[in-house]
Enzyme design. Sequence first.
Site, PDB file in Angstrom:
ATOM      1  N   ARG A 135       0.996  -1.191  -0.017  1.00 17.37           N
ATOM      2  CA  ARG A 135      -0.626   0.449  -0.091  1.00 17.37           C
ATOM      3  C   ARG A 135       0.655   1.228   0.124  1.00 17.37           C
ATOM      4  O   ARG A 135       1.883   0.989  -0.195  1.00 17.37           O
ATOM      5  CB  ARG A 135      -0.733  -0.096   1.409  1.00 17.37           C
ATOM      6  CG  ARG A 135      -0.316  -0.357   2.340  1.00 17.37           C
ATOM      7  CD  ARG A 135      -1.048   0.456   3.961  1.00 17.37           C
ATOM      8  NE  ARG A 135      -0.563   0.725   5.048  1.00 17.37           N
ATOM      9  CZ  ARG A 135      -0.247   0.174   6.160  1.00 17.37           C
ATOM     10  NH1 ARG A 135      -1.515  -1.241   6.163  1.00 17.37           N
ATOM     11  NH2 ARG A 135      -0.105   0.526   7.336  1.00 17.37           N
ATOM     12  N   CYS A 139       2.741   7.855  -5.583  1.00 17.47           N
ATOM     13  CA  CYS A 139       3.918   9.609  -5.034  1.00 17.47           C
ATOM     14  C   CYS A 139       2.571  10.932  -5.430  1.00 17.47           C
ATOM     15  O   CYS A 139       2.185  10.782  -6.040  1.00 17.47           O
ATOM     16  CB  CYS A 139       4.624   9.739  -6.752  1.00 17.47           C
ATOM     17  SG  CYS A 139       5.122  11.160  -5.992  1.00 17.47           S
ATOM     18  N   ASN A 173      -5.316   6.860   4.590  1.00 17.15           N
ATOM     19  CA  ASN A 173      -4.026   5.484   5.849  1.00 17.15           C
ATOM     20  C   ASN A 173      -3.198   6.377   5.930  1.00 17.15           C
ATOM     21  O   ASN A 173      -2.127   5.342   5.658  1.00 17.15           O
ATOM     22  CB  ASN A 173      -5.208   4.833   4.882  1.00 17.15           C
ATOM     23  CG  ASN A 173      -5.002   3.314   6.940  1.00 17.15           C
ATOM     24  OD1 ASN A 173      -5.758   3.098   7.029  1.00 17.15           O
ATOM     25  ND2 ASN A 173      -4.207   2.387   6.962  1.00 17.15           N
ATOM     26  N   GLU A 174      -3.082   6.337   7.082  1.00 10.61           N
ATOM     27  CA  GLU A 174      -1.501   6.643   8.076  1.00 10.61           C
ATOM     28  C   GLU A 174      -0.839   6.542   7.694  1.00 10.61           C
ATOM     29  O   GLU A 174       0.217   6.425   6.978  1.00 10.61           O
ATOM     30  CB  GLU A 174      -1.064   5.082   7.739  1.00 10.61           C
ATOM     31  CG  GLU A 174      -2.084   4.125   9.232  1.00 10.61           C
ATOM     32  CD  GLU A 174      -1.605   2.952  10.005  1.00 10.61           C
ATOM     33  OE1 GLU A 174      -1.857   2.868  10.929  1.00 10.61           O
ATOM     34  OE2 GLU A 174      -0.890   2.015   9.357  1.00 10.61           O
ATOM     35  N   CYS A 183       9.694  10.413  -1.236  1.00 10.36           N
ATOM     36  CA  CYS A 183       9.898   9.673  -2.547  1.00 10.36           C
ATOM     37  C   CYS A 183      10.853  10.881  -3.610  1.00 10.36           C
ATOM     38  O   CYS A 183      11.147  11.587  -3.445  1.00 10.36           O
ATOM     39  CB  CYS A 183       8.410  10.084  -3.717  1.00 10.36           C
ATOM     40  SG  CYS A 183       8.714   9.344  -5.215  1.00 10.36           S
ATOM     41  N   CYS A 185      11.146  10.443  -7.485  1.00 14.85           N
ATOM     42  CA  CYS A 185      11.061  10.240  -8.294  1.00 14.85           C
ATOM     43  C   CYS A 185      11.072  12.151  -8.928  1.00 14.85           C
ATOM     44  O   CYS A 185      11.318  12.827  -8.330  1.00 14.85           O
ATOM     45  CB  CYS A 185      10.002  10.015  -8.453  1.00 14.85           C
ATOM     46  SG  CYS A 185       8.459  11.161  -8.353  1.00 14.85           S
ATOM     47  N   CYS A 188       9.232  14.770  -8.283  1.00 14.23           N
ATOM     48  CA  CYS A 188       9.335  15.243  -7.369  1.00 14.23           C
ATOM     49  C   CYS A 188      10.249  15.990  -6.939  1.00 14.23           C
ATOM     50  O   CYS A 188       9.854  17.461  -6.260  1.00 14.23           O
ATOM     51  CB  CYS A 188       9.500  14.402  -5.812  1.00 14.23           C
ATOM     52  SG  CYS A 188       8.058  13.458  -5.329  1.00 14.23           S
ATOM     53  N   GLU A 333      -6.908   3.954  15.249  1.00 12.44           N
ATOM     54  CA  GLU A 333      -7.183   1.863  15.440  1.00 12.44           C
ATOM     55  C   GLU A 333      -6.207   1.907  16.418  1.00 12.44           C
ATOM     56  O   GLU A 333      -5.476   2.176  16.810  1.00 12.44           O
ATOM     57  CB  GLU A 333      -5.496   1.437  14.613  1.00 12.44           C
ATOM     58  CG  GLU A 333      -6.272   1.033  12.756  1.00 12.44           C
ATOM     59  CD  GLU A 333      -5.144   0.868  11.911  1.00 12.44           C
ATOM     60  OE1 GLU A 333      -4.747   0.479  12.439  1.00 12.44           O
ATOM     61  OE2 GLU A 333      -5.367   1.652  10.352  1.00 12.44           O
TER      62      GLU A 333
END
Length: 699
Positions: A135, A139, A173-174, A183, A185, A188, A333
């Site tokens: 997951r 980017c 999520n998180e 990242c 790349c 970026c 969570e």
Amino acid sequence: MERFHQQINDIVGTHPRPFAVGDRLALREREGMYFGACYYPEQWPEERWATDAKLMREAGFNVVRIGEFAWNDFEPREGAFDFDWLDRCLALLANEGIRVILGTPTASPPKWIMDRHPELYKRDMYGHVRGFGTRMHYCFNGTEYLPYVRRVVGAMAARYKDHPSVVGWQIDNEFGCSDTTWCYCDRCKVAFQRWLRSKYGTIEAVNEAWGTVVWNNRYASFEEIETPKLTVYQLHNPGLQLDFRRFSSDAVRDFMNVQVELLRAAAPGQPITHNMMGTFNEIDYYKMSETLDVAGLDLYPNFPHNEPINPYTPALFHDATRGFKHANYWVLEHQSGTPGGNILKETPKPGELRRWTYQSIARGADAVVYFRWRTATFGAEEYWHGILQHSGVPGRKFEEVRRIGEEVARLAPHLEGTTVRNDVAIVRSFDNDWAFAIQPHAPGYEYLRQVRNYHRYFVECGAGVDVVSPDADFGAYRVVILPNLAIVDDALVGKISRFVEAGGAAVLDFRAGSKQPDNRMRAEVLPGPFKPLLGIAIDDYGIIPLDRKQRVAFEGDGTECEASVWYDVIEPNDAETVASFASDYFAGAPAITRRRHGRGLAYYVGTELDRAGVRKLLDAVLTAQGATPDWTVDHPEVEVSVRSDGGRRVTFAINHASVPVPIRPPAGSVDLLAAEPGAACPEEELLQPNDVFVFLQED
């Protein structure tokens, strides 16, 4: 669909519409406290759903989190949405009195999107593609991703914006979990260059800020600037690295806000949150939280990183999360079973889950959502256990959760409108956290180590403490502790000085004032801009090697403690000595100083003190400022936390020790967990290991 909505309304009541912007949390306030679990109906046969819903009701649940990894089920074919399965699930849950927090599924884009846009994959610092299979593989600067994001989130918002079962939204999520932010790349790189142009204006300003004259690293244009990929010596300019972390944090926030703005427009009455990671340091959670209605936390006490299981780490997670918006928060969570990926961590023993749950509530959680309801029988998290084991048969953990649910139902009315209010704050600065991650100073050192040292004191002595941003209102506190405040600007220096002048106590320590906001060293005698406030000068300093300790002796009684990591050789020009080094060439030089400034006191600690030293110092600071707790337990493993609304005080005593500990509740207090409502507290209670005592005092 209208008939379906009417059916749900008949079961759970109509969701009032429209909400005013200031009333986004009205539904949560009416509900009291949320108690439930993360549920993945898409992973189980539909004929099982009704059984799960009934068991959840037996456990006392009133909410579940659903959907954050269900994109393929929402959009099985591009542009063709199927929410009928979720509608059926919501109806079954509603029939048992259970509502939902909907997660947007953007943390895991489907394979068909990634196949169409392979350029969206993150690249690591070596230039390698971080591909499909887990997951967070996208980017954050991949603009090609945004139309897909807007489409799926827009479809969900259109479907559920008026749905009576939906009590809020979790975005993605998180963010910031385990090296998922950075990242390297090419997109970026271009976005980083654009970010730098916006911040600095000219390339000359970048060169000046970063000091690129060193090693002949001067840039002639923004287009020459690279992301900090792997280099010779594995070194990069510290100014570039800090700005890259700031840029990456902003990129995540901007990606999140695309969804925030969409949901805010489509569903203005439904609160928006995100499940952040407490003390994780990839993202500036203060800035991220600005556009959220409520901060969220993911909490796994039996999954600590490189340390034994302890109550101090989760306590810091809670206090940090409460500090993101200076308000109560949701645990989205919460550990319920054995955590683990391919290797299992420790299984929570009987009573531990209840103990961790009450720690969450005591420190300001208005929602506890366990991860997860049932342990997956397949996939990457088949060893990450939930309330039910793989079999789905209720067992020990289910019975413990059911007991907690019964207690929370009795407790919730007394918690409504309460929050955690403290006289002391620890300032956690992401800029300084990042600066120490880039340049740790001493081998293995990290900024949060000093934050933890101070924070642990408050857990052990039963005193409350907030963990706040440098931008927080210091005037709300009597004591402000500012660990490793190396990077500082003139505005913050002035703010601290005014706080002390007005009667507060500030505790600063080693490296304070040593750096400018661009992460370059200050060309002045340390502690730089804090010299007038602290009344000291520091000419020499150094690390204390890992295999050695230094001794520090306190003035007056000669009490000694150990010092680690760092030493400053302090000249107390206009300050009194609180403690001195007792060894090495700097023996006799102050280790701790204090100076009166206006009506307050400014302290400086030129080393890392051991637990005895921290206790000795902070006991004196809190006593002098009248910031000691009203009631506590004389045992370092009995945690005390208070929620109040001004007229009511709900006090939690939580025994993390392996032995029974006697406690003496204040006279006239009410035992909120007693079977008999309104029962007076006993004069003395023997608090068993893992047990909790909660009492109410009213003015």
